[in-house]
Design a protein around this motif. Structure first.
Motif, PDB file in Angstrom:
ATOM      1  N   HIS A 286      -1.256   3.344  -1.647  1.00 56.46           N
ATOM      2  CA  HIS A 286      -0.603   4.050  -0.541  1.00 56.46           C
ATOM      3  C   HIS A 286      -0.957   3.377   0.784  1.00 56.46           C
ATOM      4  N   PRO A 287      -0.181   3.615   1.833  1.00 55.44           N
ATOM      5  CA  PRO A 287      -0.521   3.040   3.141  1.00 55.44           C
ATOM      6  C   PRO A 287      -1.930   3.393   3.607  1.00 55.44           C
ATOM      7  N   CYS A 288      -2.419   4.588   3.309  1.00 53.96           N
ATOM      8  CA  CYS A 288      -3.756   4.972   3.763  1.00 53.96           C
ATOM      9  C   CYS A 288      -4.849   4.162   3.075  1.00 53.96           C
ATOM     10  N   ASP A 289      -4.543   3.546   1.929  1.00 52.57           N
ATOM     11  CA  ASP A 289      -5.529   2.720   1.231  1.00 52.57           C
ATOM     12  C   ASP A 289      -5.831   1.427   1.985  1.00 52.57           C
ATOM     13  N   LEU A 290      -4.987   1.075   2.935  1.00 57.16           N
ATOM     14  CA  LEU A 290      -5.209  -0.124   3.738  1.00 57.16           C
ATOM     15  C   LEU A 290      -6.120   0.249   4.913  1.00 57.16           C
ATOM     16  N   TYR A 291      -7.317   0.650   4.569  1.00 52.20           N
ATOM     17  CA  TYR A 291      -8.238   1.277   5.521  1.00 52.20           C
ATOM     18  C   TYR A 291      -8.849   0.292   6.519  1.00 52.20           C
ATOM     19  N   ASP A 292      -8.775  -1.003   6.246  1.00 49.99           N
ATOM     20  CA  ASP A 292      -9.482  -1.988   7.069  1.00 49.99           C
ATOM     21  C   ASP A 292      -8.539  -2.828   7.915  1.00 49.99           C
ATOM     22  N   LEU A 293      -7.309  -2.378   8.103  1.00 47.27           N
ATOM     23  CA  LEU A 293      -6.323  -3.190   8.814  1.00 47.27           C
ATOM     24  C   LEU A 293      -6.704  -3.440  10.272  1.00 47.27           C
ATOM     25  N   GLN A 294      -7.412  -2.504  10.893  1.00 47.44           N
ATOM     26  CA  GLN A 294      -7.802  -2.687  12.282  1.00 47.44           C
ATOM     27  C   GLN A 294      -8.676  -3.929  12.443  1.00 47.44           C
ATOM     28  N   VAL A 295      -9.659  -4.075  11.565  1.00 53.29           N
ATOM     29  CA  VAL A 295     -10.543  -5.238  11.625  1.00 53.29           C
ATOM     30  C   VAL A 295      -9.774  -6.509  11.277  1.00 53.29           C
TER      31      VAL A 295
END
Length: 389
Positions: A286-295
């Motif tokens: 799910h999109p929420c699984d991409l938890y590290d996109l900010q870094v």
């Protein structure tokens, strides 16, 4: 070790392990013999042996596949030998394990298959494995295990936490390696975690931990870890990494917390003057699984040699994910998110013939992605991943 000896070992192992339920029977028999003939060794193992039994067969299989590849096998065994120091293992324990494994193999192979020649072949292989591990352990001067204090726990999702620890003394590890970890709530139950940051003189390590349904250790790590907890860490393991002077472009593929060792490598590369182009595909259900996109966004903006493509199997978040409903701003430096199974998405780009490839994720994800890439024309020798224990 000559080719006939290797063939005899592999043939007998496959004959036992390939049968329906053969791997389970072999590991159960091995531990039964080991604990009966050498009862003092039982104290080195956890009360619950399910994961340990599975790991045994995978480790044996991994080693046997590389008996004719000493450049790969010996470094792997040396790492295991250094890591096993955390248990207090002595040379006599390797003898006990070798004897018990050979007895279990003989028991299931039968008298017709287990000839004197096969017996000698297994003696040679087990001696090679034991000697490599013992020698590496004897030469090591670093601690048998590192004590670490939890200094931060941040819940990212309800089943995923970012945990930062402070080592009592720094550990030298290569970005991309993984480390065995023991937490107070689960004594003698070590689990592998990959640092999400390169080694540093401050001895700080960041771990990304997902709770596995039905697991013994990961749920305790995610739900019950508190600042101030004391963790124990074993010696670093694994062979992923990007050589400093390489000119070969990189393809990195990580799912879930598999992004951690890839991110660590990218951070380490960012400290260099020159790097090859790197294309990172980071995936989740799910999109929420991409938890590290900010870094990853920050890394991509600063380092123009880095391309980051997010991939999810679904465009919707799960029902339990609490979302404010407000549109999120587009993160700079990232490619548009793609939808689909990550292996299929990556393979759709072509054979990636100009790239070295790293894959990190669950065993099923790694295997599926590897097969899809090979079907698209990627050479197997260009693909790397850690042992699928």
């Amino acid at each position: 070790m000559d080719s006939r000896t290797v063939a005899l070992i592999r043939t007998t192992f496959k004959a036992v392990a390939a049968e329906d339920g053969g791997s389970e029977r072999l590991s159960s028999s091995f531990y039964s013999i080991l604990f009966t003939d050498y009862p003092a060794i039982r104290d080195f193992f956890p009360a619950a042996m399910d994961a340990q039994r599975d790991r045994l067969v995978h480790a044996i299989s991994y080693a046997l596949e590389r008996l004719e590849e000493p450049d790969q096998l010996l470094p792997f065994l040396a790492q295991l030998g250094r890591d096993h120091r955390k248990y207090g293992v002595q040379p006599a324990h390797y003898v006990a394990v070798a004897n018990s494994l050979k007895s279990a193999m003989r028991q299931f192979s039968g008298t017709e298959m287990w000839t004197d020649e096969v017996d000698s072949a297994w003696d040679e292989a087990l001696e090679l494995i034991s000697n490599a591990m013992i020698s590496a352990a004897d030469k090591e001067t670093t601690p048998a295990a590192w004590a670490a204090t939890v200094v931060e726990r941040r819940e990212v999702l309800r089943n995923l936490a970012v945990i930062r620890v402070q080592l009592e003394q720094p550990m030298e590890y290569a970005a991309g390696q993984y480390i065995s970890v023991q937490v107070p709530a689960r004594p003698r139950m070590w689990r592998y975690l990959s640092p999400a940051n390169p080694a540093n003189t401050n001895g700080e390590i960041e771990f990304h931990v997902r709770s596995v349904l039905g697991g013994w250790v990961s749920p305790a790590m995610v739900s019950h870890t508190a600042v101030g907890d004391q963790w124990m860490l074993g010696s670093p393991l694994g062979g992923l990494g990007v050589p400093r002077n390489t000119k070969r472009k990189m393809l990195m593929i990580g799912c879930g917390t598999g992004v951690a060792p890839l991110r660590a490598q990218i951070m380490a590369m960012a400290q260099r003057r020159v790097n090859p182009n790197v294309h990172l595909f980071v995936g989740g259900h799910h999109p929420c699984d991409l938890y590290d996109l900010q870094v990853l966004s920050q890394l991509a903006v600063v380092n123009k040699w880095l391309t980051v493509t997010p991939v999810t199997e679904s465009d919707e978040n799960p029902w339990w994910y609490a979302d404010s409903g407000e549109p999120r701003p587009e993160l700079p430096g990232l490619e548009p998110r793609m939808t689909g199974q990550i292996g299929k998405v990556v393979a759709s780009y072509g054979p990636w013939s100009d790239r070295d490839v790293q894959i990190v994720g669950s065993p099923s994800m790694v295997q599926t992605t590897k097969f899809r890439l090979m079907a698209a024309g990627t050479q197997a020798k260009s693909i790397r991943h850690d042992p699928l224990f």
